[in-house]
Design a protein around this motif. Structure first.
Motif, PDB file in Angstrom:
ATOM      1  N   VAL A  36       0.827  -1.219   0.000  1.00 15.89           N
ATOM      2  CA  VAL A  36       0.000   0.000   0.000  1.00 15.89           C
ATOM      3  C   VAL A  36       0.859   1.266   0.000  1.00 15.89           C
ATOM      4  CG1 VAL A  36      -1.712   1.324   1.309  1.00 15.89           C
ATOM      5  CG2 VAL A  36      -2.004  -1.143   0.990  1.00 15.89           C
ATOM      6  N   PRO A  37       1.835   1.420   0.900  1.00 15.39           N
ATOM      7  CA  PRO A  37       2.660   2.629   0.828  1.00 15.39           C
ATOM      8  C   PRO A  37       3.451   2.711  -0.481  1.00 15.39           C
ATOM      9  CG  PRO A  37       3.146   1.412   2.851  1.00 15.39           C
ATOM     10  CD  PRO A  37       2.160   0.623   2.078  1.00 15.39           C
ATOM     11  N   ARG A  38       3.914   1.562  -0.985  1.00 18.83           N
ATOM     12  CA  ARG A  38       4.642   1.581  -2.256  1.00 18.83           C
ATOM     13  C   ARG A  38       3.732   2.023  -3.388  1.00 18.83           C
ATOM     14  NH1 ARG A  38       7.139  -3.568  -0.619  1.00 18.83           N
ATOM     15  NH2 ARG A  38       5.523  -4.538  -1.875  1.00 18.83           N
ATOM     16  N   HIS A  39       2.478   1.604  -3.361  1.00 15.56           N
ATOM     17  CA  HIS A  39       1.518   2.014  -4.389  1.00 15.56           C
ATOM     18  C   HIS A  39       1.311   3.527  -4.351  1.00 15.56           C
ATOM     19  CE1 HIS A  39      -1.969   1.897  -7.021  1.00 15.56           C
ATOM     20  NE2 HIS A  39      -2.555   2.698  -6.154  1.00 15.56           N
ATOM     21  N   ILE A  40       1.158   4.075  -3.171  1.00 12.04           N
ATOM     22  CA  ILE A  40       0.929   5.518  -3.048  1.00 12.04           C
ATOM     23  C   ILE A  40       2.128   6.289  -3.581  1.00 12.04           C
ATOM     24  CG2 ILE A  40       0.624   7.397  -1.385  1.00 12.04           C
ATOM     25  CD1 ILE A  40      -1.065   5.371   0.276  1.00 12.04           C
ATOM     26  N   VAL A  41       3.326   5.889  -3.193  1.00 15.90           N
ATOM     27  CA  VAL A  41       4.534   6.573  -3.683  1.00 15.90           C
ATOM     28  C   VAL A  41       4.650   6.427  -5.189  1.00 15.90           C
ATOM     29  CG1 VAL A  41       7.055   6.522  -3.641  1.00 15.90           C
ATOM     30  CG2 VAL A  41       5.773   6.407  -1.501  1.00 15.90           C
ATOM     31  N   ARG A  42       4.436   5.205  -5.683  1.00 18.06           N
ATOM     32  CA  ARG A  42       4.561   4.937  -7.123  1.00 18.06           C
ATOM     33  C   ARG A  42       3.578   5.781  -7.931  1.00 18.06           C
ATOM     34  NH1 ARG A  42       3.937  -0.217  -6.802  1.00 18.06           N
ATOM     35  NH2 ARG A  42       1.702  -0.184  -7.067  1.00 18.06           N
ATOM     36  N   GLN A  43       2.381   5.982  -7.427  1.00 17.60           N
ATOM     37  CA  GLN A  43       1.378   6.762  -8.155  1.00 17.60           C
ATOM     38  C   GLN A  43       1.620   8.272  -8.031  1.00 17.60           C
ATOM     39  OE1 GLN A  43       0.349   4.000  -9.939  1.00 17.60           O
ATOM     40  NE2 GLN A  43      -1.529   5.136 -10.046  1.00 17.60           N
ATOM     41  N   MET A  44       2.276   8.706  -6.970  1.00 19.24           N
ATOM     42  CA  MET A  44       2.540  10.143  -6.794  1.00 19.24           C
ATOM     43  C   MET A  44       3.721  10.617  -7.640  1.00 19.24           C
ATOM     44  SD  MET A  44       0.309  11.518  -4.801  1.00 19.24           S
ATOM     45  CE  MET A  44       0.963  12.981  -4.054  1.00 19.24           C
ATOM     46  N   VAL A  45       4.671   9.737  -7.929  1.00 16.95           N
ATOM     47  CA  VAL A  45       5.880  10.140  -8.656  1.00 16.95           C
ATOM     48  C   VAL A  45       5.572  10.796 -10.003  1.00 16.95           C
ATOM     49  CG1 VAL A  45       7.928   9.211  -9.835  1.00 16.95           C
ATOM     50  CG2 VAL A  45       7.480   8.653  -7.454  1.00 16.95           C
ATOM     51  N   PRO A  46       4.688  10.236 -10.845  1.00 16.31           N
ATOM     52  CA  PRO A  46       4.417  10.903 -12.126  1.00 16.31           C
ATOM     53  C   PRO A  46       3.745  12.278 -11.982  1.00 16.31           C
ATOM     54  CG  PRO A  46       3.693   8.623 -12.206  1.00 16.31           C
ATOM     55  CD  PRO A  46       4.060   8.925 -10.782  1.00 16.31           C
ATOM     56  N   LEU A  47       3.191  12.549 -10.816  1.00 16.81           N
ATOM     57  CA  LEU A  47       2.499  13.823 -10.608  1.00 16.81           C
ATOM     58  C   LEU A  47       3.420  14.942 -10.126  1.00 16.81           C
ATOM     59  CD1 LEU A  47      -0.730  12.440  -8.953  1.00 16.81           C
ATOM     60  CD2 LEU A  47      -0.419  13.150 -11.321  1.00 16.81           C
TER      61      LEU A  47
END
Length: 122
Positions: A36-47
């Protein structure tokens, strides 16, 4: 376990499929303990570039920071809301079944189900 290099990871965070030799890492990334934390970080990077563009807006610094904060909060809301669908899609793209879950979590769920059925027979 082999890990992707930074360029591969950036591509992966933007939706690209990683090579077959990294699929075990992908499985752990999507179903591991810290998924879950990895998903949040991974999705925030392109933004991050989008949030950086807020500094080009006219106005005071506090207003620019408020715009960035609002964007981050809105992004977090949608990232968390669509996490199960994004995870399933990413699993399928890498050749895994969409319902794949953490083995420890699956074992715990099976034990809880068995205990429930033992207490409440049909």
């Amino acid at each position: 376990m082999k890990r992707p290099n930074p360029v591969q990871w950036l591509g992966y965070s933007c939706g690209r499929v990683l090579p077959a030799e990294l699929h075990e890492w992908v499985r752990n990334d999507l179903t591991g303990t810290w998924a879950v934390p990895r998903h949040i970080v991974r999705q925030m990077v392109p933004l991050v570039p989008v949030f950086a563009l807020a500094f080009l807006l006219p106005g005071e610094l506090w207003l620019k920071l408020a715009v960035i904060l609002l964007g981050v909060l809105l992004a977090l809301f949608y990232i968390v809301a669509y996490m199960p669908m994004n995870r399933a899609h990413r699993l399928v793209k890498h050749g895994f079944p969409e319902g794949l879950e953490n083995p420890a979590r699956a074992a715990r769920r099976a034990a809880e189900r068995a205990a429930y059925e033992a207490q409440h027979p049909h």
